[in-house]
Design a protein around this motif. Structure first.
Motif, mmCIF file in Angstrom:
data_model
loop_
_atom_site.group_PDB
_atom_site.id
_atom_site.type_symbol
_atom_site.label_atom_id
_atom_site.label_comp_id
_atom_site.label_asym_id
_atom_site.label_seq_id
_atom_site.Cartn_x
_atom_site.Cartn_y
_atom_site.Cartn_z
ATOM 1 N N HIS A 6 53.905 36.234 78.815
ATOM 2 C CA HIS A 6 53.178 36.627 77.616
ATOM 3 C C HIS A 6 54.106 37.375 76.670
ATOM 4 O O HIS A 6 55.069 38.007 77.090
ATOM 5 C CB HIS A 6 51.974 37.515 77.975
ATOM 6 N N ASP A 7 53.788 37.296 75.375
ATOM 7 C CA ASP A 7 54.607 37.991 74.390
ATOM 8 C C ASP A 7 54.128 39.439 74.245
ATOM 9 O O ASP A 7 53.265 39.903 74.983
ATOM 10 C CB ASP A 7 54.614 37.240 73.057
ATOM 11 N N ILE A 13 53.191 32.511 76.280
ATOM 12 C CA ILE A 13 54.388 31.816 75.804
ATOM 13 C C ILE A 13 54.523 30.513 76.581
ATOM 14 O O ILE A 13 54.529 30.513 77.816
ATOM 15 C CB ILE A 13 55.652 32.659 76.017
ATOM 16 N N TYR A 15 56.999 27.962 77.393
ATOM 17 C CA TYR A 15 58.396 27.515 77.395
ATOM 18 C C TYR A 15 58.449 26.008 77.654
ATOM 19 O O TYR A 15 57.823 25.501 78.576
ATOM 20 C CB TYR A 15 59.190 28.227 78.486
ATOM 21 N N TYR A 24 63.764 33.219 73.163
ATOM 22 C CA TYR A 24 62.825 34.337 73.121
ATOM 23 C C TYR A 24 63.553 35.657 73.343
ATOM 24 O O TYR A 24 63.237 36.676 72.713
ATOM 25 C CB TYR A 24 61.728 34.144 74.163
ATOM 26 N N HIS A 28 63.871 38.977 70.915
ATOM 27 C CA HIS A 28 63.579 40.340 71.357
ATOM 28 C C HIS A 28 64.762 41.277 71.160
ATOM 29 O O HIS A 28 64.578 42.479 70.925
ATOM 30 C CB HIS A 28 63.128 40.335 72.822
ATOM 31 N N PRO A 239 54.441 30.137 67.359
ATOM 32 C CA PRO A 239 54.083 31.262 68.226
ATOM 33 C C PRO A 239 53.751 32.513 67.414
ATOM 34 O O PRO A 239 54.407 32.789 66.400
ATOM 35 C CB PRO A 239 55.358 31.456 69.061
ATOM 36 N N GLU A 241 54.276 35.704 67.589
ATOM 37 C CA GLU A 241 55.332 36.658 67.247
ATOM 38 C C GLU A 241 56.186 36.142 66.090
ATOM 39 O O GLU A 241 56.612 36.913 65.221
ATOM 40 C CB GLU A 241 56.219 36.947 68.456
ATOM 41 N N SER A 242 56.445 34.837 66.083
ATOM 42 C CA SER A 242 57.200 34.244 64.980
ATOM 43 C C SER A 242 56.375 34.260 63.699
ATOM 44 O O SER A 242 56.896 34.544 62.612
ATOM 45 C CB SER A 242 57.614 32.812 65.334
ATOM 46 N N LEU A 294 60.508 30.065 68.983
ATOM 47 C CA LEU A 294 60.362 31.396 69.571
ATOM 48 C C LEU A 294 61.359 32.382 68.974
ATOM 49 O O LEU A 294 61.152 33.597 69.052
ATOM 50 C CB LEU A 294 60.550 31.316 71.084
ATOM 51 N N HIS A 295 62.426 31.849 68.399
ATOM 52 C CA HIS A 295 63.433 32.686 67.726
ATOM 53 C C HIS A 295 63.487 32.215 66.270
ATOM 54 O O HIS A 295 64.146 31.235 65.941
ATOM 55 C CB HIS A 295 64.792 32.514 68.414
#
Length: 357
Positions: A6-7, A13, A15, A24, A28, A239, A241-242, A294-295
């Motif tokens: 999980h984020d 998440i 993958y 990822y 971070h 995602p 977070e992104s 994710l990045h």
């Protein structure tokens, strides 16, 4: 709760390969850099005085620990809340919406489908209650919008980034819909979203001409790819977070960020997309590509440094022309759908819209 990693906001998440775990971790690793850059402002609880410095800082990402404060300040949400005397505006809306909201049935259908694997947002006694109150209350505040499918996902992501502060999330939604996104983007018939798609089509032709010509040759309209990007401000397409990195800049700079990110995604994927000669394959590839980001730092670098100048005034000038086209189209469709002399159009006025309408 769904299994798997999980984020930071408890979203699962997915993958798709070992390299994504590396992506990822790279994302971070940036948090420590962001925390250092924001250290002075966090300690003094103030934003940079210089507009350009603030923009540059936010474009590099707001540390997750500071998002609830920074978003509330830069979006105009705080000013909207402060414009209402006393502390009863939102609680009164919540009470009224419990019995008066016309969109409740659609919201109830959508709540279980809003991030169903999330431990808080999928909980009927906590997260769903908060989202229900925000969405139905906002439908009373802004009856021209009512409820549009897509807002539920936006609210879900915002609620987590805002440290589950329900009232602040309500005002953040109000700022986004009323002052940041193009007017009508979430309104009846999604007219504003149609304008945005036509505007993006022109920008793709201007900024990524080979890809624009290729998509035209295989009859792949940009709206087939990007409508969900704009209607959910990327909160479903990529995602969470992104998506929050996009929201960092969007809430500070305005809707031109939606275009910058869309162009950056397409420009980054251009070489691959030019080799796809089927619209369906192209759409699927783009969807999978964006879902796997994710990045997002490389995409944001292209968005702000790799597509050239894109001012809000430039976007607005294209919008103005496209708005006339959309108005003419909607009028023609209305007349075909409703030939009656009174000009009434059946099927509208429910207060809800669906993704893909």
């Amino acid at each position: 709760m769904a299994s798997g990693p999980h984020d930071i906001y408890d979203f699962t998440i997915a993958y798709k390969g070992p390299y994504q775990a590396v992506d990822y971790q790279l994302a971070h690793n940036l948090y420590a850099v962001q925390e250092k850059a924001w250290e002075k402002y966090a300690a003094e609880k103030r934003l940079p005085n210089s507009h350009s410095k603030r923009k540059k800082l936010i474009r590099k990402g707001v540390p997750p620990s500071l998002r609830s404060w920074v978003w509330f300040e830069v979006s105009g949400a705080k000013q909207l809340m402060m414009s209402q005397p006393g502390n009863s505006y939102y609680p009164n809306l919540v009470k009224a919406a419990a019995s008066m909201s016309k969109v409740s049935s659609q919201v109830e259908l959508d709540l279980p489908r809003t991030f169903p694997g999330h431990p808080y947002l999928s909980c009927p006694t906590t997260g769903q209650v908060a989202m229900r109150r925000i969405l139905t209350s906002y439908s009373l505040r802004n009856p021209k919008v009512g409820y549009c499918q897509g807002l539920n996902f936006i609210v879900g992501v915002m609620l987590m980034a805002m440290d589950r502060n329900e009232e602040h999330t309500f005002w953040l939604l109000a700022a986004l819909v009323e002052n940041i996104c193009y007017q009508g983007s979430f309104g009846e018939n999604l007219c504003g979203c149609h304008v945005e798609m036509k505007t993006l089509q022109d920008l793709v032709t201007a900024k990524i001409p080979r890809l624009g010509a290729h998509m035209k040759s295989i009859t792949c309209d940009i709206s087939l790819i990007a409508t969900d990007w704009f209607l959910t401000v990327y909160c479903v397409s990529m995602p969470p977070e992104s998506a929050c990195r996009v929201l960092d800049a969007l809430l500070n700079e305005g809707a031109k960020v939606l275009f910058r990110v869309a162009l950056a995604l397409l420009k980054t994927a251009e070489a691959k997309l030019l080799r796809l000669d089927n619209a369906g394959e192209l759409m699927k590839w783009v969807k999978d590509f964006v879902a796997g980001i994710l990045h997002i730092e490389p995409i944001m670098e292209v968005a702000f440094d790799g597509i050239g100048r894109l001012s809000l005034s430039k976007v607005d000038s294209v919008r103005k022309a496209k708005a006339l086209e959309v108005q003419a189209f909607m009028e023609e469709r209305r007349q075909k759908a409703s030939p009656r002399s009174d000009g009434a159009s059946p099927g509208f006025g429910t207060g809800t819209r669906s993704l893909g309408t």
